[in-house]
Each structure stands twice: as structure tokens, then as C-alpha cells.
Motif scaffolding. Sequence first.
Motif, short mmCIF file in Angstrom:
data_model
loop_
_atom_site.label_atom_id
_atom_site.label_comp_id
_atom_site.label_asym_id
_atom_site.label_seq_id
_atom_site.Cartn_x
_atom_site.Cartn_y
_atom_site.Cartn_z
N SER A 141 -20.26 -2.24 2.62
CA SER A 141 -20.52 -1.97 1.20
C SER A 141 -19.19 -1.90 0.50
CB SER A 141 -21.29 -0.66 1.03
OG SER A 141 -20.55 0.41 1.56
N SER A 142 -18.93 -2.89 -0.32
CA SER A 142 -17.65 -2.97 -0.99
C SER A 142 -17.64 -2.10 -2.23
CB SER A 142 -17.36 -4.43 -1.39
OG SER A 142 -16.17 -4.53 -2.11
N THR A 143 -16.59 -1.34 -2.41
CA THR A 143 -16.42 -0.51 -3.59
C THR A 143 -15.13 -0.89 -4.26
OG1 THR A 143 -15.19 1.22 -2.47
CG2 THR A 143 -17.59 1.39 -2.40
N ASP A 144 -14.96 -0.41 -5.48
CA ASP A 144 -13.73 -0.70 -6.20
C ASP A 144 -12.52 -0.15 -5.47
OD1 ASP A 144 -15.11 -0.36 -9.57
OD2 ASP A 144 -15.07 -2.05 -8.16
N HIS A 168 -11.14 -2.58 -2.92
CA HIS A 168 -10.50 -3.78 -3.42
C HIS A 168 -9.04 -3.51 -3.72
CE1 HIS A 168 -13.92 -6.62 -4.48
NE2 HIS A 168 -14.48 -5.62 -3.85
N ASP A 177 -11.60 -10.26 -6.00
CA ASP A 177 -11.63 -9.77 -7.37
C ASP A 177 -11.83 -10.93 -8.35
OD1 ASP A 177 -11.00 -6.95 -6.84
OD2 ASP A 177 -9.07 -7.73 -6.17
N LYS A 189 -20.61 -17.29 -5.05
CA LYS A 189 -20.53 -15.92 -5.51
C LYS A 189 -21.90 -15.26 -5.46
CE LYS A 189 -19.51 -13.12 -9.59
NZ LYS A 189 -19.12 -13.13 -11.00
N GLU A 190 -22.92 -16.00 -5.87
CA GLU A 190 -24.29 -15.47 -5.86
C GLU A 190 -24.73 -15.16 -4.44
OE1 GLU A 190 -28.78 -17.16 -6.80
OE2 GLU A 190 -27.05 -18.03 -7.83
N GLY A 221 -23.04 -12.09 -3.04
CA GLY A 221 -23.28 -10.83 -3.72
C GLY A 221 -22.01 -10.23 -4.29
N SER A 222 -21.04 -11.09 -4.59
CA SER A 222 -19.73 -10.63 -5.05
C SER A 222 -19.76 -10.20 -6.50
CB SER A 222 -18.70 -11.75 -4.86
OG SER A 222 -17.46 -11.39 -5.42
N LYS A 223 -18.90 -9.25 -6.81
CA LYS A 223 -18.70 -8.82 -8.20
C LYS A 223 -17.44 -9.46 -8.77
CE LYS A 223 -21.06 -4.38 -7.68
NZ LYS A 223 -20.94 -2.90 -7.81
N LYS A 272 -14.83 -11.88 -10.62
CA LYS A 272 -14.86 -12.58 -11.89
C LYS A 272 -14.59 -14.06 -11.66
CE LYS A 272 -12.86 -12.72 -16.54
NZ LYS A 272 -11.94 -12.06 -17.50
#
Length: 268
Positions: free
Chosen positions: A29-32, A35, A93, A108-109, A112-114, A116
Motif C-alpha cells: 500500500s503506497s502512501t505519500d 514516495h 510520482d 497508470k490505470e 492503480g498509480s496516483k 501525475k
Amino acid sequence: MARFRSLIAGLSWTTGLAVAAGVLLGGCSSTDDEHDHHDGQHRPKVVATTAWEAAFAKAAGIEDVKVIVPASVHHAPDYDPKPSDLTAVAEADFVLYASFEPFAGKIKEAAGSKAKLIEVNLDNSADKVTAQVKSLGTEFGTSDHADPWVTAFAAEYDKLGKDIRAAWPGSKQPTVVAQVFSTWAAQLAGADIVGTYGPEAVTPGQLAGLAAKKPDFVFDNAHMSTGAVLPDSGAKQVSIVNYPGQDLDLLTVYRDAATTLKKAMSGS
């Protein structure tokens, strides 16, 4: 191209890839906090679809860029992403892509990446490169690196241009017909661009019109070449390389082009 069309139609690079994405994301589970965001000391994590986008990122200040499409794949839209690509995107990122590589959004879809998504203008014209590198530096928070690079690029570009002009045949400005993605090389050479062609197939009528211009040179695109363009015109055809090597050094693209152009114009 069939694979490319299937990607556009939907996320269809097999169910196995989607399953792989689930496995990859299910185990973490990736969190800010995880990163490596740029905070004045760290650089953001950047993934680029090809070495060309990656070279822009490196020029802007990102030393470690993950490149998805291997250099051996000459047509990026034909590439089928692997599970390891999803892993990289999931942790990124920023994801850099070009307008003709819409599969970046699909990756990216699937991951499940956030991250940009940033569309990069893949044009080696000096003004476009300067604008793109500055823009990326702002996005990444790395203007402290991007701005000095732009200054160094301008000085190198001027030097290379003078070297090429010194090799003009008979000290006369050459006339050039260029493939649309190779016009930057003609600009670097200070040549007079009398016509362009591509990226679509050239019609007999267009060829006749280009031949009538009686160019001294044809600057072809090494990555989209269709062979001799004006074989009976007497124009010397020169192959122009747009992509950087494994070092992702954008300046090397210009230095190599200058070497190629000086050799062609000197007749050696």
C-alpha cells in the motif's frame, strides 16, 4: 499496429497483466510518505515511456529515470507492458509520455498509480527543448538543475551550429527537404528548409513537388525511414537520429547529429 489499436480500445494487453497488477498492488500500500517526493533534498520518482522522454527528465534534473519501452523497440506504441512496468508506475510520482503513446494512461490505470501524467512534446527544436525542460523542472521542483542545463544547452547548440555552418558546401547555405521530425537538424545546420514530408506516406504528387525544389539534402528520420525519398533528384540523403542512447544524454543527440551533418556536407 494491431496491438496498439487494442490498447486504445481498452486495457487489453491480456487478463494476465491485469491479474499481475492486482497481485503487485495487493502486496503493498503506497502512501505519500513512501514516495521520494522532492522536498529540496530528494528528487521525485519519474517513469518515462521511452528514452526520449527520459532524456528530457534527466535534463530537468532527474538522474534515475525508469524507462518502460526498451531501446530495441523502434515503435513505442507496439510495446506490450510487463508486470515490472506496472510496479514502477505504481511507485512513481510522474509518468511521462508522448501524444502518440496513449497506452501510458492505460498503464497508470492498471497499476492503480496516483502518479501525475505529463505529456512531453517530443521535438528537438531548440526552443521546444528549452521550454520543455524548464516546464519539467518546475513540475519536478528541480529548476535549480533545469535552468543551468538550459544555459549549457544554448551555448552548446550555438557552438555546434557554427561548426556545421563552417562545413557548408562552397560556404553556401544548403537547401533541405526534411521529414517533419527531423526539421530540428536542419535548423541546427542553419539550412534553408524548402519542404517537409511525413509522418504519413508521401504521395507521388508530393514527391514531385519536393523534387522540384531541387534540395541539396534530404534529412530523413532514422526511426521512421521509408528508404530513399528523392532517389533521382541528386539530393544527398542524411539519416537523423532523434532518440538518445542508454546514457539518456540529450546533448549527445545534438553532438552526434552535428558530426553526421558536417560529414555529409563536407562530402566525406
